[in-house]
Design a protein around this motif. Structure first.
Motif, PDB file in Angstrom:
ATOM      1  N   VAL A  49       6.996 -11.519  13.248  1.00  0.00           N
ATOM      2  CA  VAL A  49       7.963 -11.259  12.165  1.00  0.00           C
ATOM      3  C   VAL A  49       7.278 -11.282  10.809  1.00  0.00           C
ATOM      4  N   ILE A  50       6.435 -12.268  10.586  1.00  0.00           N
ATOM      5  CA  ILE A  50       5.782 -12.379   9.276  1.00  0.00           C
ATOM      6  C   ILE A  50       4.734 -11.286   9.091  1.00  0.00           C
ATOM      7  N   ALA A  51       4.105 -10.834  10.196  1.00  0.00           N
ATOM      8  CA  ALA A  51       3.138  -9.736  10.103  1.00  0.00           C
ATOM      9  C   ALA A  51       3.834  -8.440   9.698  1.00  0.00           C
ATOM     10  N   PHE A  52       4.978  -8.139  10.303  1.00  0.00           N
ATOM     11  CA  PHE A  52       5.733  -6.944   9.945  1.00  0.00           C
ATOM     12  C   PHE A  52       6.215  -7.026   8.499  1.00  0.00           C
ATOM     13  N   ARG A  53       6.624  -8.214   8.078  1.00  0.00           N
ATOM     14  CA  ARG A  53       7.067  -8.396   6.695  1.00  0.00           C
ATOM     15  C   ARG A  53       5.957  -8.016   5.715  1.00  0.00           C
ATOM     16  N   MET A  54       4.740  -8.499   5.987  1.00  0.00           N
ATOM     17  CA  MET A  54       3.628  -8.236   5.086  1.00  0.00           C
ATOM     18  C   MET A  54       3.118  -6.807   5.190  1.00  0.00           C
ATOM     19  N   LEU A  55       3.226  -6.195   6.361  1.00  0.00           N
ATOM     20  CA  LEU A  55       2.809  -4.797   6.506  1.00  0.00           C
ATOM     21  C   LEU A  55       3.606  -3.884   5.589  1.00  0.00           C
ATOM     22  N   PHE A  56       4.887  -4.199   5.415  1.00  0.00           N
ATOM     23  CA  PHE A  56       5.735  -3.363   4.562  1.00  0.00           C
ATOM     24  C   PHE A  56       5.623  -3.726   3.080  1.00  0.00           C
ATOM     25  N   SER A  57       5.331  -4.983   2.767  1.00  0.00           N
ATOM     26  CA  SER A  57       5.246  -5.377   1.358  1.00  0.00           C
ATOM     27  C   SER A  57       3.842  -5.194   0.767  1.00  0.00           C
ATOM     28  N   LEU A  58       2.806  -5.216   1.619  1.00  0.00           N
ATOM     29  CA  LEU A  58       1.424  -5.141   1.136  1.00  0.00           C
ATOM     30  C   LEU A  58       1.143  -3.902   0.287  1.00  0.00           C
ATOM     31  N   PRO A  59       1.576  -2.689   0.688  1.00  0.00           N
ATOM     32  CA  PRO A  59       1.244  -1.521  -0.150  1.00  0.00           C
ATOM     33  C   PRO A  59       1.700  -1.663  -1.593  1.00  0.00           C
ATOM     34  N   VAL A  60       2.854  -2.264  -1.829  1.00  0.00           N
ATOM     35  CA  VAL A  60       3.362  -2.420  -3.200  1.00  0.00           C
ATOM     36  C   VAL A  60       2.492  -3.410  -3.973  1.00  0.00           C
ATOM     37  N   PHE A  61       2.235  -4.573  -3.365  1.00  0.00           N
ATOM     38  CA  PHE A  61       1.426  -5.580  -4.051  1.00  0.00           C
ATOM     39  C   PHE A  61      -0.021  -5.101  -4.247  1.00  0.00           C
ATOM     40  N   ALA A  62      -0.544  -4.342  -3.274  1.00  0.00           N
ATOM     41  CA  ALA A  62      -1.899  -3.811  -3.402  1.00  0.00           C
ATOM     42  C   ALA A  62      -1.980  -2.804  -4.546  1.00  0.00           C
ATOM     43  N   ALA A  63      -0.949  -1.973  -4.705  1.00  0.00           N
ATOM     44  CA  ALA A  63      -0.926  -1.001  -5.797  1.00  0.00           C
ATOM     45  C   ALA A  63      -0.907  -1.708  -7.153  1.00  0.00           C
ATOM     46  N   VAL A  64      -0.105  -2.768  -7.263  1.00  0.00           N
ATOM     47  CA  VAL A  64      -0.046  -3.539  -8.513  1.00  0.00           C
ATOM     48  C   VAL A  64      -1.390  -4.224  -8.779  1.00  0.00           C
ATOM     49  N   ALA A  65      -1.995  -4.779  -7.712  1.00  0.00           N
ATOM     50  CA  ALA A  65      -3.290  -5.453  -7.855  1.00  0.00           C
ATOM     51  C   ALA A  65      -4.368  -4.471  -8.324  1.00  0.00           C
ATOM     52  N   LEU A  66      -4.393  -3.246  -7.758  1.00  0.00           N
ATOM     53  CA  LEU A  66      -5.379  -2.234  -8.165  1.00  0.00           C
ATOM     54  C   LEU A  66      -5.168  -1.819  -9.617  1.00  0.00           C
ATOM     55  N   VAL A 227      13.899  -2.909  14.623  1.00  0.00           N
ATOM     56  CA  VAL A 227      12.916  -3.897  14.159  1.00  0.00           C
ATOM     57  C   VAL A 227      12.201  -3.385  12.911  1.00  0.00           C
ATOM     58  N   TYR A 228      11.821  -2.106  12.912  1.00  0.00           N
ATOM     59  CA  TYR A 228      11.159  -1.527  11.742  1.00  0.00           C
ATOM     60  C   TYR A 228      12.106  -1.521  10.536  1.00  0.00           C
ATOM     61  N   GLY A 229      13.379  -1.198  10.785  1.00  0.00           N
ATOM     62  CA  GLY A 229      14.349  -1.174   9.694  1.00  0.00           C
ATOM     63  C   GLY A 229      14.553  -2.543   9.086  1.00  0.00           C
ATOM     64  N   LEU A 230      14.731  -3.548   9.938  1.00  0.00           N
ATOM     65  CA  LEU A 230      14.913  -4.913   9.445  1.00  0.00           C
ATOM     66  C   LEU A 230      13.649  -5.424   8.750  1.00  0.00           C
ATOM     67  N   SER A 231      12.486  -5.063   9.274  1.00  0.00           N
ATOM     68  CA  SER A 231      11.218  -5.494   8.672  1.00  0.00           C
ATOM     69  C   SER A 231      11.010  -4.838   7.311  1.00  0.00           C
ATOM     70  N   LEU A 232      11.454  -3.587   7.182  1.00  0.00           N
ATOM     71  CA  LEU A 232      11.378  -2.908   5.886  1.00  0.00           C
ATOM     72  C   LEU A 232      12.258  -3.632   4.864  1.00  0.00           C
ATOM     73  N   ILE A 233      13.449  -4.011   5.290  1.00  0.00           N
ATOM     74  CA  ILE A 233      14.346  -4.789   4.420  1.00  0.00           C
ATOM     75  C   ILE A 233      13.691  -6.118   4.050  1.00  0.00           C
ATOM     76  N   ASN A 234      13.089  -6.769   5.048  1.00  0.00           N
ATOM     77  CA  ASN A 234      12.436  -8.061   4.825  1.00  0.00           C
ATOM     78  C   ASN A 234      11.269  -7.936   3.851  1.00  0.00           C
ATOM     79  N   GLY A 235      10.500  -6.859   3.996  1.00  0.00           N
ATOM     80  CA  GLY A 235       9.306  -6.694   3.167  1.00  0.00           C
ATOM     81  C   GLY A 235       9.602  -6.234   1.753  1.00  0.00           C
TER      82      GLY A 235
END
Length: 307
Positions: A49-66, A227-235
């Motif tokens: 669950v936490i891996a899927f959460r971060m998979l969806f949120s990482l691109p946004v945080f990575a873009a801000v970090a770059l 699962v992907y839909g809920l994980s997208l919401i979570n992330g």
């Protein structure tokens, strides 16, 4: 006179706008527990669950970090290592303990325990930084902890299995996040909240995703569309948006008002837990929630008056 009135109305509008953003962020962040419970119904575990959460949120945080890397001076080696430590403690360890604990306890109890984070910051400051705790602060601590004890024993008597284990795990999550807050206080002044959070979240995401590939087979990435839909919401809705909304609210109305607005979080979690998860809401839970909210409100007021 007319200009002064317009300025006053403008400030009032800006304040209520910031307050609405703070409340919205608190509700979205609290909804994370609801989404996690729904994901557990698909026979997933906390690691997945936490891996899927971060998979969806990482691109946004990575873009801000770059973006911050290109527009800000490079980090010193010491700051880079501190950020790695903060990311691992504040977002990886805290989130992992939280999602583990949610497997055993209600979302209402989970949110109340996490809401005790300011009290752990206060106690840690007293132990390590030798900061004085006033009588009013002790009263607020006693009130908040009394509320947690009330809800904890209610759930324990309600026949929930492993309530003690789940509560300890979420308690560990709250303590880990309190340590993050203590460690990030000086850095956030130098680096800025946006830069610090985006870097720390990238570290946390790498740890959560790496943990998944070490402990679970890659085939577990193939899941039903729900699962992907809920994980997208979570992330996105429960992770990325609350972070930026809270920072925006703090800039507009200040940290004190934003933290008091966050008190809607436990109440909204209790409501959504009843409506979406069919978790019972009893008078004991409501009384415990009221005590915790009263304790944190007293604590925030004491801190505000001291400043």
């Amino acid at each position: 006179m007319e200009i002064a009135t317009q300025e006053t109305q403008g400030k009032r509008t800006a304040y209520f706008g910031g307050l609405a953003i703070a409340i919205g962020g608190a509700i979205l962040f609290s909804t994370k527990a609801i989404v996690a419970k729904l994901l557990y119904r698909y026979h997933l575990d906390a690691v997945t669950v936490i891996a899927f959460r971060m998979l969806f949120s990482l691109p946004v945080f990575a873009a801000v970090a770059l973006w911050k890397m290109r527009s800000e001076p490079p980090l010193s080696r010491a700051d880079a290592w501190r950020l790695v430590g903060l990311g691992l403690v504040g977002y990886y360890l805290s989130s992992f303990f939280d999602f583990l604990g949610l497997q055993y306890i209600t979302v209402g109890l989970e949110r109340l325990i996490l809401f005790l984070t300011p009290t752990f910051v206060l106690l840690a400051g007293a132990v390590w930084l030798k900061q004085h705790i006033s009588r009013a602060q002790w009263l607020s601590l006693f009130t908040a902890y009394a509320g947690i004890v009330l809800v904890f024993f209610h759930d324990l008597q309600g026949g929930m299995s492993n309530v003690a284990l789940g509560s300890l795990l979420v308690l560990g999550s709250a303590i880990a996040y309190a340590l993050y807050l203590l460690g990030s206080g000086e850095m956030v002044k130098r680096l800025g909240a946006l830069r610090l959070v985006s870097y720390a979240m990238c570290v946390s995401s790498a740890a959560c995703i790496g943990q998944f590939f070490v402990l679970r087979p890659a085939e577990m990435l193939v899941q039903p569309m729900e699962v992907y839909g809920l994980s997208l919401i979570n992330g996105i809705l429960c992770t990325v948006m609350p972070v930026f909304m809270t920072m925006t609210a703090v800039q507009r109305i200040g940290a004190g008002a934003a933290s008091q607005a966050a008190m809607i979080g436990p109440v909204s979690t209790l409501f959504f837990g009843a409506v979406i998860l069919s978790e019972p809401v009893t008078s004991w839970q409501l009384a415990g929630t009221a005590l915790v909210l009263a304790g944190i409100y007293l604590l925030s007021n004491v801190k505000g008056n001291e400043k």
